[in-house]
Design an enzyme around this catalytic site. Structure first.
Site, PDB file in Angstrom:
ATOM      1  CE  LYS A 111      -2.270   1.639   3.761  1.00 53.70           C
ATOM      2  NZ  LYS A 111      -2.042   3.099   3.804  1.00 53.70           N
TER       3      LYS A 111
ATOM      4  CG  ASP B 257      -4.656   4.503   1.891  1.00 55.76           C
ATOM      5  OD1 ASP B 257      -5.796   4.988   1.762  1.00 55.76           O
ATOM      6  OD2 ASP B 257      -4.117   4.343   3.008  1.00 55.76           O
TER       7      ASP B 257
ATOM      8  CE  LYS C  42      -7.276   6.538   4.655  1.00 51.05           C
ATOM      9  NZ  LYS C  42      -5.846   6.266   4.561  1.00 51.05           N
TER      10      LYS C  42
ATOM     11  CG  ASP D 220     -11.775  18.100  -4.057  1.00 50.76           C
ATOM     12  OD1 ASP D 220     -12.670  18.957  -4.210  1.00 50.76           O
ATOM     13  OD2 ASP D 220     -10.577  18.392  -3.961  1.00 50.76           O
ATOM     14  CB  ILE D 221     -16.326  19.097  -6.064  1.00 53.81           C
ATOM     15  CG1 ILE D 221     -15.130  19.500  -6.924  1.00 53.81           C
ATOM     16  CG2 ILE D 221     -16.552  20.097  -4.948  1.00 53.81           C
ATOM     17  CD1 ILE D 221     -15.342  20.796  -7.693  1.00 53.81           C
TER      18      ILE D 221
ATOM     19  CB  THR E 169      -9.274   1.704  11.914  1.00 50.68           C
ATOM     20  OG1 THR E 169      -8.131   2.126  11.187  1.00 50.68           O
ATOM     21  CG2 THR E 169     -10.057   0.723  11.062  1.00 50.68           C
TER      22      THR E 169
ATOM     23  NE  ARG F 152       1.518   2.332  13.229  1.00 51.99           N
ATOM     24  CZ  ARG F 152       0.644   3.145  13.808  1.00 51.99           C
ATOM     25  NH1 ARG F 152       1.061   4.066  14.648  1.00 51.99           N
ATOM     26  NH2 ARG F 152      -0.641   3.036  13.560  1.00 51.99           N
TER      27      ARG F 152
END
Ligand code: C5P
Length: 235
Positions: free
Chosen positions: A34, A61, A63, A66-67, A120, A212
């Site tokens: 990722k 990733d 995310k 926006d419009i 999360t 991690r």
């Protein structure tokens, strides 16, 4: 694409660190990785192309939120990078999610598009007191997932604790991609809704995203293999 897979979060500040980490993996073992905002903004789109050239599957990733027009145009650009999975925030609404699909085009081989429901790291108190959402977390997440499914998206990013309810609501083929994974003896860090890889498999998660616990392990390769073993996949 194989379901039941471990995705390693390459949360590194630059290309050198990311490649240094991946050099610890043998040639025949190319984990699904990722690329998040940190690495993408530091190393740029070429990082995605490089990882693809080296044989990795890539979840980009970023995310998006926006419009609709901006998301449609941005997805068109991202579709040219060869990522296998991209994402956006379901909170952007149906018009934005449909625009994302439009931007990626209806062609065979487009990346999977996954909606973030609630991060999360967000807990019930933050949801109510800061985001002013009175609906309980589980119901809010299910409703976001249903909306994403109606728009034609392929799945959601959610807590492993929510995967079973989302499959019940949206169908078994609707993918659940779940961060918030920790080994039984590991530290939670800033994640608040967590499960072990084994528990995530029992909960029906399709992909687990692990950062991690692998990247900061004394032996990352061992930690990755342990994760795959506990989740029930093959490295
Ligand atoms: O280090 P850790 O295993 O907590 O990393 C989880 C990864 O998944 C991070 O890259 C984080 O940005 C990402 N993520 C998340 N929660 C979401 C969506 C993505 O933790 N809802």
């Amino acid at each position: 694409m194989r379901k039941k897979d471990v995705i390693v979060a390459l949360d590194f500040p630059g290309k050198g660190e990311a490649l240094g980490f991946l050099d610890g993996f043998p040639d025949g073992e190319r984990p699904f990785v990722k690329v998040g905002m940190e690495l993408f903004y530091a190393a740029g789109p070429d990082m995605v192309r490089l990882l693809k050239d080296r044989g990795h599957r890539v979840f980009l990733d970023l995310k998006l939120h926006d419009i609709p027009t901006t998301v449609r145009r941005t997805m068109k650009v991202l579709s040219s990078l060869g990522a296998d999975m991209v994402n956006l925030h379901a909170a952007g609404g149906s018009a934005m999610m449909r625009a994302a699909l439009e931007g990626l085009g209806e062609v065979e081989g487009r990346p999977l598009v996954i909606a973030v429901t609630q991060l999360t790291s967000t807990d019930a108190q933050t949801l109510r007191q800061e985001l002013l959402i009175e609906t309980p977390m589980a119901e809010a997440v299910r409703s976001y997932a249903q909306n994403a499914a109606r728009c034609g998206l392929d799945g959601v990013v959610c807590s492993p604790l929510e995967a079973a309810a989302i499959h019940a609501q949206c169908g078994e083929d609707f993918l659940t991609v779940t961060p918030g994974i920790r080994f039984a003896e590991g530290e939670a860090g800033d994640q608040k809704r967590i499960l072990t890889p084994e528990q995530a498999a029992q909960a029906g998660c399709d992909f687990i995203v692990v950062g991690r616990p692998i990247t900061r392990a004394a032996n990352p390769l061992d930690a990755y293999r342990r994760c795959v073993r506990e989740f029930g996949g093959t490295p």
